[in-house]
Design an enzyme around this catalytic site. Structure first.
Site, PDB file in Angstrom:
ATOM      1  N   HIS A   1       0.867  -1.591  -0.032  1.00 40.15           N
ATOM      2  CA  HIS A   1      -0.128  -0.057   0.146  1.00 40.15           C
ATOM      3  C   HIS A   1       0.237   1.743  -0.039  1.00 40.15           C
ATOM      4  O   HIS A   1       0.736   2.123   0.658  1.00 40.15           O
ATOM      5  CB  HIS A   1      -0.751  -0.062   1.625  1.00 40.15           C
ATOM      6  CG  HIS A   1      -2.016  -1.319   0.758  1.00 40.15           C
ATOM      7  ND1 HIS A   1      -3.743  -1.332   0.088  1.00 40.15           N
ATOM      8  CD2 HIS A   1      -2.049  -2.219   1.353  1.00 40.15           C
ATOM      9  CE1 HIS A   1      -3.685  -1.918   0.407  1.00 40.15           C
ATOM     10  NE2 HIS A   1      -3.150  -2.491   1.029  1.00 40.15           N
TER      11      HIS A   1
ATOM     12  N   GLY B   1      -8.002 -14.253  -8.146  1.00 43.02           N
ATOM     13  CA  GLY B   1      -8.729 -13.951  -6.299  1.00 43.02           C
ATOM     14  C   GLY B   1      -7.969 -14.100  -5.640  1.00 43.02           C
ATOM     15  O   GLY B   1      -8.413 -14.187  -4.467  1.00 43.02           O
TER      16      GLY B   1
ATOM     17  N   SER C   1      -1.565 -10.849  -8.584  1.00 42.07           N
ATOM     18  CA  SER C   1      -1.854 -10.213 -10.111  1.00 42.07           C
ATOM     19  C   SER C   1      -2.218 -10.679 -11.397  1.00 42.07           C
ATOM     20  O   SER C   1      -1.857 -11.023 -12.269  1.00 42.07           O
ATOM     21  CB  SER C   1      -0.901  -9.555 -10.249  1.00 42.07           C
ATOM     22  OG  SER C   1      -0.548  -8.807  -9.049  1.00 42.07           O
ATOM     23  N   SER C   2      -3.317 -11.482 -10.843  1.00 41.47           N
ATOM     24  CA  SER C   2      -3.723 -12.109 -12.160  1.00 41.47           C
ATOM     25  C   SER C   2      -4.324 -11.426 -13.176  1.00 41.47           C
ATOM     26  O   SER C   2      -3.644 -11.553 -14.472  1.00 41.47           O
ATOM     27  CB  SER C   2      -4.817 -13.662 -12.047  1.00 41.47           C
ATOM     28  OG  SER C   2      -5.768 -12.672 -11.598  1.00 41.47           O
TER      29      SER C   2
ATOM     30  N   GLU D   1      -6.205  -1.397 -15.871  1.00 42.24           N
ATOM     31  CA  GLU D   1      -7.383  -1.464 -14.486  1.00 42.24           C
ATOM     32  C   GLU D   1      -7.922  -0.212 -13.329  1.00 42.24           C
ATOM     33  O   GLU D   1      -9.364  -0.864 -13.454  1.00 42.24           O
ATOM     34  CB  GLU D   1      -6.648  -2.073 -13.936  1.00 42.24           C
ATOM     35  CG  GLU D   1      -6.276  -2.951 -12.371  1.00 42.24           C
ATOM     36  CD  GLU D   1      -6.516  -3.949 -12.284  1.00 42.24           C
ATOM     37  OE1 GLU D   1      -5.918  -4.702 -12.785  1.00 42.24           O
ATOM     38  OE2 GLU D   1      -7.376  -4.936 -11.081  1.00 42.24           O
TER      39      GLU D   1
ATOM     40  N   ASP E   1       1.870  -3.740  -9.837  1.00 38.56           N
ATOM     41  CA  ASP E   1       1.567  -5.533 -10.156  1.00 38.56           C
ATOM     42  C   ASP E   1       2.020  -4.956 -12.007  1.00 38.56           C
ATOM     43  O   ASP E   1       2.994  -5.631 -12.311  1.00 38.56           O
ATOM     44  CB  ASP E   1      -0.350  -5.145 -10.201  1.00 38.56           C
ATOM     45  CG  ASP E   1      -0.185  -5.175  -8.644  1.00 38.56           C
ATOM     46  OD1 ASP E   1       0.096  -5.427  -7.617  1.00 38.56           O
ATOM     47  OD2 ASP E   1      -1.066  -5.273  -8.511  1.00 38.56           O
TER      48      ASP E   1
END
Ligand code: GLA
Length: 378
Positions: A36, A125, A129-130, A161, A173
């Protein structure tokens, strides 16, 4: 493991009745430390992992895009030039392919008609980072041979994204999926987008444990944290929390103090972790990982009881250098640095005890660091 390219070629041929022209493959990522911090202009230290998404592609001359998900057995067909924001089913794989097309068009980059088939083995999920891997593989295929700079490609994928899929993620990512390197972690300064490779330790394995509590990034919690950080920066009169330091923190209180304290201390921990890696100081490295977890749990408040349990179980075991939740939190995975010779025992002990205490079956992925986006002729 990585995506099965032979099966991908075969699926492409079956679906579209011709051979693909090129293959693009992009990895998922695990973050060692620096959580973060990316959307606060701070520091991160992720690794591109050997779980990837691969795209097979051949061009068409009618401007139509046909995208086939091998894993879902679903096809999406649309005219390339007519993609509009939020026309996809939000949250599904289509959002990421359409999102990339939209981001390219929005940047005035022409998008050709293409047939593409997509497959992958990045757990979904789980916070690995799929979605970034899909974006980077699709963008890498569409932009093959254009000479687009790696960092611009990552930024376009992040835009897909943020503005198409509607998730306010930072740059970590997508940047890692493009720029990661074998045997190395990637130190990224998320403000300047300068990056530096940091060699990983040879006898320490990266063990990812999936709590099996699904993580929903699109949920309001992630975007709410982002807003709180922006609010804390405003209250301190700085552009972003990257510019804050510990001496300023007493000017904040309540949740904003906690969020800012996490970001400020986490940035420092990333720099210390790089030093520890460079000097093979595993004791310090382990301590930093645990401090990062505690800060995410107590100050940033993105852990869950299951992630706390996984970290606690790991920290009791011989051979574990350090453990913490990785990625956005709210479920997903922990990352554990484990001495090679202890991997089997650690894996077994965590899975058994976690199951005993929660009834859940944790998935364990022992990963190595791989190169970012690779594009080749099919
Ligand atoms: C998600 C986001 C990243 C980053 C992490 C938290 O993975 O996509 O940009 O913010 O959470 O470190």
């Amino acid at each position: 493991m990585t995506a099965n390219i032979t099966a991908l070629r075969r699926a492409f041929e079956q679906q579209f009745g011709r051979a693909p022209e090129l293959i693009a493959e992009a990895p998922g990522r695990v973050n060692l430390i620096g959580e973060h911090t990316d959307y606060n202009g701070g520091f991160v230290l992720p690794v591109a992992i050997d779980r990837t998404v691969a795209v097979a592609m051949a061009t068409r001359d009618d401007g139509v895009i046909r995208a086939f998900s091998v894993d879902y057995g679903q096809c999406d067909e649309f005219p390339a030039e007519r993609v509009r924001r939020f026309m996809g089913t939000r949250g599904g794989w289509r959002d990421y392919t359409r999102g990339v097309v939209w981001a390219l068009l929005d940047a005035h980059i022409p998008v050709p008609g293409v047939d593409i088939a997509i497959t992958g083995d990045v757990p979904q999920g789980a916070g690995l980072s799929s979605s970034a891997a899909i974006e980077v593989a699709v963008a890498g295929a569409l932009m093959a041979g254009t000479g687009i700079a790696a960092r611009d490609l990552a930024l376009l994928c992040q835009k897909a994204e943020n503005l198409f899929a509607g998730i306010g993620c930072g740059i970590m990512d997508q940047f890692t999926s493009v720029m990661g390197q074998r045997d190395h972690a990637l130190f990224i300064d998320c403000r300047s987008l300068q990056s530096e490779l940091v060699p990983l330790l040879e006898d320490i394995a990266i063990v990812i444990v999936d709590s099996k509590i699904p993580r929903k990034l699109a949920d309001t919690a992630f975007n709410r944290r982002r807003e709180e950080c922006a609010e804390a920066a405003r209250a301190l009169g700085v552009d972003s929390l990257r510019d804050a330091d510990e001496s300023m923190l007493p000017r904040l209180s309540g949740d904003l103090l906690k969020r800012a304290r996490h970001v400020v201390t986490e940035n420092t921990r990333v720099l210390s972790a790089i030093e520890a890696l460079r000097s093979s100081d595993v004791v310090t490295l382990g301590r930093l990982l645990h401090e990062s977890h505690a800060s995410l749990r107590d100050d940033f408040e993105v852990s869950t009881p299951e992630l706390d349990l996984l970290v606690e179980l790991a920290s009791r075991l011989d051979g574990v250098v350090g453990a913490r939740l990785t990625g956005a939190g709210f479920g997903g995975c922990t990352v554990n640095l484990v001495r090679e010779e202890a991997v089997g025992q650690v894996r077994e002990a965590i899975v058994v005890e976690y199951n005993k205490q929660t009834g859940l079956a944790a998935n364990v992925h022992v990963c190595v660091a791989v190169d970012g986006l690779r594009v080749s002729d099919a």
